[in-house]
Write a protein that holds these residues in place. Structure first.
Motif, PDB file in Angstrom:
ATOM      1  N   SER A  34       0.830  -1.204   0.000  1.00  0.00           N
ATOM      2  CA  SER A  34       0.000   0.000   0.000  1.00  0.00           C
ATOM      3  C   SER A  34       0.860   1.247   0.000  1.00  0.00           C
ATOM      4  CB  SER A  34      -0.925   0.003   1.219  1.00  0.00           C
ATOM      5  OG  SER A  34      -1.819  -1.094   1.157  1.00  0.00           O
ATOM      6  N   SER A  35       1.965   1.179   0.739  1.00  0.00           N
ATOM      7  CA  SER A  35       2.856   2.339   0.817  1.00  0.00           C
ATOM      8  C   SER A  35       3.515   2.625  -0.520  1.00  0.00           C
ATOM      9  CB  SER A  35       3.932   2.090   1.883  1.00  0.00           C
ATOM     10  OG  SER A  35       4.875   3.140   1.880  1.00  0.00           O
ATOM     11  N   THR A  36       4.062   1.568  -1.157  1.00  0.00           N
ATOM     12  CA  THR A  36       4.760   1.788  -2.422  1.00  0.00           C
ATOM     13  C   THR A  36       3.789   2.133  -3.527  1.00  0.00           C
ATOM     14  OG1 THR A  36       4.703  -0.590  -2.890  1.00  0.00           O
ATOM     15  CG2 THR A  36       6.678   0.273  -1.832  1.00  0.00           C
ATOM     16  N   ALA A  37       2.578   1.567  -3.507  1.00  0.00           N
ATOM     17  CA  ALA A  37       1.597   1.846  -4.551  1.00  0.00           C
ATOM     18  C   ALA A  37       1.180   3.302  -4.544  1.00  0.00           C
ATOM     19  CB  ALA A  37       0.375   0.945  -4.393  1.00  0.00           C
ATOM     20  N   GLU A  47       7.196  20.278 -21.163  1.00  0.00           N
ATOM     21  CA  GLU A  47       6.395  20.183 -19.942  1.00  0.00           C
ATOM     22  C   GLU A  47       5.874  18.758 -19.738  1.00  0.00           C
ATOM     23  OE1 GLU A  47       2.367  22.088 -17.883  1.00  0.00           O
ATOM     24  OE2 GLU A  47       3.039  22.820 -19.841  1.00  0.00           O
ATOM     25  N   CYS A  48       5.506  18.104 -20.844  1.00  0.00           N
ATOM     26  CA  CYS A  48       5.012  16.730 -20.772  1.00  0.00           C
ATOM     27  C   CYS A  48       6.069  15.797 -20.177  1.00  0.00           C
ATOM     28  CB  CYS A  48       4.614  16.271 -22.171  1.00  0.00           C
ATOM     29  SG  CYS A  48       3.989  14.586 -22.276  1.00  0.00           S
ATOM     30  N   LEU A  49       7.319  16.004 -20.561  1.00  0.00           N
ATOM     31  CA  LEU A  49       8.397  15.099 -20.158  1.00  0.00           C
ATOM     32  C   LEU A  49       8.952  15.385 -18.769  1.00  0.00           C
ATOM     33  CD1 LEU A  49      10.286  14.955 -23.554  1.00  0.00           C
ATOM     34  CD2 LEU A  49       9.413  12.954 -22.310  1.00  0.00           C
ATOM     35  N   GLU A  50       8.909  16.622 -18.334  1.00  0.00           N
ATOM     36  CA  GLU A  50       9.549  16.994 -17.070  1.00  0.00           C
ATOM     37  C   GLU A  50       8.974  16.196 -15.888  1.00  0.00           C
ATOM     38  OE1 GLU A  50       8.974  21.205 -17.011  1.00  0.00           O
ATOM     39  OE2 GLU A  50      10.947  21.624 -17.900  1.00  0.00           O
ATOM     40  N   GLY A  51       9.862  15.624 -15.090  1.00  0.00           N
ATOM     41  CA  GLY A  51       9.451  14.864 -13.917  1.00  0.00           C
ATOM     42  C   GLY A  51       8.984  13.451 -14.193  1.00  0.00           C
ATOM     43  N   SER A  52       9.151  12.967 -15.429  1.00  0.00           N
ATOM     44  CA  SER A  52       8.679  11.621 -15.776  1.00  0.00           C
ATOM     45  C   SER A  52       9.554  10.545 -15.142  1.00  0.00           C
ATOM     46  CB  SER A  52       8.681  11.432 -17.297  1.00  0.00           C
ATOM     47  OG  SER A  52       7.801  12.327 -17.926  1.00  0.00           O
ATOM     48  N   ASP A  53       8.909   9.504 -14.673  1.00  0.00           N
ATOM     49  CA  ASP A  53       9.619   8.322 -14.187  1.00  0.00           C
ATOM     50  C   ASP A  53       9.791   7.293 -15.303  1.00  0.00           C
ATOM     51  OD1 ASP A  53       9.792   8.901 -11.211  1.00  0.00           O
ATOM     52  OD2 ASP A  53       7.639   9.118 -11.550  1.00  0.00           O
ATOM     53  N   ALA A 111       5.749  -1.495 -18.569  1.00  0.00           N
ATOM     54  CA  ALA A 111       5.710  -0.317 -17.694  1.00  0.00           C
ATOM     55  C   ALA A 111       5.363  -0.717 -16.269  1.00  0.00           C
ATOM     56  CB  ALA A 111       4.693   0.689 -18.219  1.00  0.00           C
ATOM     57  N   GLU A 112       4.429  -1.631 -16.120  1.00  0.00           N
ATOM     58  CA  GLU A 112       4.051  -2.121 -14.791  1.00  0.00           C
ATOM     59  C   GLU A 112       5.242  -2.761 -14.096  1.00  0.00           C
ATOM     60  OE1 GLU A 112       1.698  -4.138 -11.592  1.00  0.00           O
ATOM     61  OE2 GLU A 112       1.830  -2.171 -12.547  1.00  0.00           O
ATOM     62  N   SER A 113       6.021  -3.539 -14.837  1.00  0.00           N
ATOM     63  CA  SER A 113       7.197  -4.182 -14.240  1.00  0.00           C
ATOM     64  C   SER A 113       8.230  -3.146 -13.788  1.00  0.00           C
ATOM     65  CB  SER A 113       7.826  -5.152 -15.245  1.00  0.00           C
ATOM     66  OG  SER A 113       6.974  -6.258 -15.473  1.00  0.00           O
ATOM     67  N   LEU A 114       8.448  -2.116 -14.599  1.00  0.00           N
ATOM     68  CA  LEU A 114       9.376  -1.052 -14.209  1.00  0.00           C
ATOM     69  C   LEU A 114       8.905  -0.359 -12.936  1.00  0.00           C
ATOM     70  CD1 LEU A 114      10.262   0.662 -17.614  1.00  0.00           C
ATOM     71  CD2 LEU A 114      11.838  -0.561 -16.100  1.00  0.00           C
ATOM     72  N   LEU A 115       7.597  -0.096 -12.856  1.00  0.00           N
ATOM     73  CA  LEU A 115       7.057   0.594 -11.676  1.00  0.00           C
ATOM     74  C   LEU A 115       7.138  -0.301 -10.433  1.00  0.00           C
ATOM     75  CD1 LEU A 115       3.959   2.342 -13.289  1.00  0.00           C
ATOM     76  CD2 LEU A 115       6.100   3.419 -12.564  1.00  0.00           C
ATOM     77  N   LYS A 116       6.840  -1.582 -10.590  1.00  0.00           N
ATOM     78  CA  LYS A 116       6.956  -2.497  -9.452  1.00  0.00           C
ATOM     79  C   LYS A 116       8.384  -2.516  -8.920  1.00  0.00           C
ATOM     80  CE  LYS A 116       5.207  -6.263 -11.321  1.00  0.00           C
ATOM     81  NZ  LYS A 116       4.674  -7.657 -11.479  1.00  0.00           N
ATOM     82  N   ALA A 117       9.337  -2.600  -9.826  1.00  0.00           N
ATOM     83  CA  ALA A 117      10.738  -2.639  -9.414  1.00  0.00           C
ATOM     84  C   ALA A 117      11.149  -1.315  -8.766  1.00  0.00           C
ATOM     85  CB  ALA A 117      11.620  -2.948 -10.612  1.00  0.00           C
ATOM     86  N   ALA A 118      10.692  -0.205  -9.341  1.00  0.00           N
ATOM     87  CA  ALA A 118      11.029   1.110  -8.794  1.00  0.00           C
ATOM     88  C   ALA A 118      10.454   1.298  -7.402  1.00  0.00           C
ATOM     89  CB  ALA A 118      10.519   2.207  -9.727  1.00  0.00           C
ATOM     90  N   GLN A 119       9.320   0.636  -7.138  1.00  0.00           N
ATOM     91  CA  GLN A 119       8.651   0.782  -5.853  1.00  0.00           C
ATOM     92  C   GLN A 119       9.076  -0.296  -4.857  1.00  0.00           C
ATOM     93  OE1 GLN A 119       4.508   0.976  -7.012  1.00  0.00           O
ATOM     94  NE2 GLN A 119       4.739   2.998  -7.930  1.00  0.00           N
ATOM     95  N   GLY A 120      10.153  -1.009  -5.176  1.00  0.00           N
ATOM     96  CA  GLY A 120      10.774  -1.881  -4.189  1.00  0.00           C
ATOM     97  C   GLY A 120      10.519  -3.362  -4.317  1.00  0.00           C
ATOM     98  N   GLN A 121       9.715  -3.779  -5.278  1.00  0.00           N
ATOM     99  CA  GLN A 121       9.461  -5.217  -5.410  1.00  0.00           C
ATOM    100  C   GLN A 121      10.706  -5.900  -5.962  1.00  0.00           C
ATOM    101  OE1 GLN A 121       5.592  -6.357  -6.776  1.00  0.00           O
ATOM    102  NE2 GLN A 121       6.341  -8.214  -7.783  1.00  0.00           N
ATOM    103  N   LYS A 122      11.063  -7.022  -5.365  1.00  0.00           N
ATOM    104  CA  LYS A 122      12.262  -7.755  -5.753  1.00  0.00           C
ATOM    105  C   LYS A 122      11.908  -8.858  -6.763  1.00  0.00           C
ATOM    106  CE  LYS A 122      14.877  -5.501  -2.825  1.00  0.00           C
ATOM    107  NZ  LYS A 122      15.888  -4.535  -3.299  1.00  0.00           N
ATOM    108  N   GLY A 123      12.904  -9.258  -7.536  1.00  0.00           N
ATOM    109  CA  GLY A 123      12.753 -10.387  -8.436  1.00  0.00           C
ATOM    110  C   GLY A 123      11.880 -10.122  -9.654  1.00  0.00           C
TER     111      GLY A 123
END
Length: 339
Positions: A17-20, A88-94, A257-269
């Motif tokens: 919940s925290s990482t999401a 402006e669209c690109l600035e701050g993008s993850d 994209a979902e996999s990148l976000l999961k990894a960025a938010q701390g999910q391992k493996g």
């Protein structure tokens, strides 16, 4: 997702919940196109996305207004097709996903698209290098074997190149490989994992069926490999020249994209096949290669080796490397000649 979360411990659920809730800005360049629209829809449904930024040379604000009405929490904004709008669209993008370009038509290979799409990707890469140099850049525009090296060369010229942050999205090859083997074996396609290595065009796509636990022989194996390598042609022909693989590619892009976000938010493996700068076949002239890649908070965490393969698969790989080296060089040479 619900079933997976049920299996978590209370502590894991709190961590999820925290990482999401972490702010994640995802940008789509080419959002009004055949891939861009369904991709934007799928990203709007992803709870990990807090901001969705949509850009195209025409129609971006309209797509944003449309998907923006969907009752999920993420905020959506479409940007005007101007240099300031793109900035402006690109600035701050993850995460930046680039499906912009022209689609294939009957009889065209991905390489036939090169002259048009190379210029489009180069220009969007320049804007990304300037306004989102630390984002994960995900190239969908074909021919990926060449457009990804183009992007890398642009980032190098701008002095912001990070090999851990630039990806060619080859997920659709794995999606097809899993679907097609399930049709042969009568299994659940969602449960099949077929490793696919190499590149993202014709003979550079090498499915390693031997590593999935299945065995095909003779004509059945040849036909399976041909279908994985040229599955995109089925779609082009079925659409009668009106388009190429857009919906399945959008799903594959959203999955990556979902996999990148999961990894960025701390999910391992988190492991996804993707086309990245790789040491595996540099001695063959292939500075870029698709294989299973473990993702982490900083992008590429670990590049997995190809592993044990059959003699049949080795022959496929040999052909792949020859073609792939030429595709990569074509992209690098394009930027040198057209900076």
């Amino acid at each position: 997702m619900f079933a997976a979360r049920q299996a978590f411990s209370a502590a894991q659920r709190r961590a999820f919940s925290s990482t999401a809730r972490q702010a994640s800005k995802v940008t789509v360049l080419g959002a009004a196109g055949g891939i861009g629209q369904p991709l934007s829809l799928l990203l709007k449904l992803n709870p990990r996305v807090s901001q969705l930024a949509l850009y195209d040379i025409r129609g971006g604000p309209g797509v944003a207004a449309d998907v923006g009405h969907i009752n999920t929490k993420s905020e959506v904004k479409g940007y005007d097709p101007t240099p300031s709008g793109l900035k402006e669209c690109l600035e701050g993008s993850d995460v930046v996903l680039i499906p912009a370009g022209v689609p294939r038509k009957p009889g065209m290979t991905r390489d036939d698209l090169f002259n048009t799409n190379a210029s489009i990707v180069r220009d969007l890469a320049k804007a990304s290098a300037e306004s989102a140099p630390e984002a994960n850049i995900c190239i969908i525009s074909n021919p990926v074997n060449s457009t990804v090296p183009i992007t890398a060369e642009v980032f190098k010229a701008a002095g912001v190149y990070n090999p851990k942050r630039i990806f060619g999205v080859t997920t659709l090859d794995v999606v097809r490989a899993s679907r097609f083997i399930s049709q042969i074996k009568g299994t659940d396609p969602a449960s099949e994992i077929v490793t696919v290595v190499g590149g993202h065009s014709g003979a550079t796509i090498v499915p390693l069926l031997s590593q999935s636990g299945f065995e095909l022989k003779g004509e059945q194996l040849d036909e399976y490999v041909r279908r994985v390598q040229f599955g995109g042609d089925e779609v082009v022909q079925a659409k009668g020249g009106a388009g190429s693989a857009t919906l399945s590619m959008a799903m594959a892009g959203a999955r990556f994209a979902e996999s990148l976000l999961k990894a960025a938010q701390g999910q391992k493996g988190v492991v996804e096949p993707c086309f990245v700068e790789s040491p595996l076949y540099k001695d063959k002239g292939c500075d870029w290669f698709a294989s299973n890649v473990e993702l982490g908070p900083n992008g590429v965490e670990k590049i997995h080796p190809v592993g044990k393969i059959t003699e049949y698969e080795q022959k496929l790989l040999d052909v792949c490397l020859g073609d792939l080296a030429k595709n990569i060089k074509k992209g690098v040479d394009f930027v040198k000649a057209n900076p």
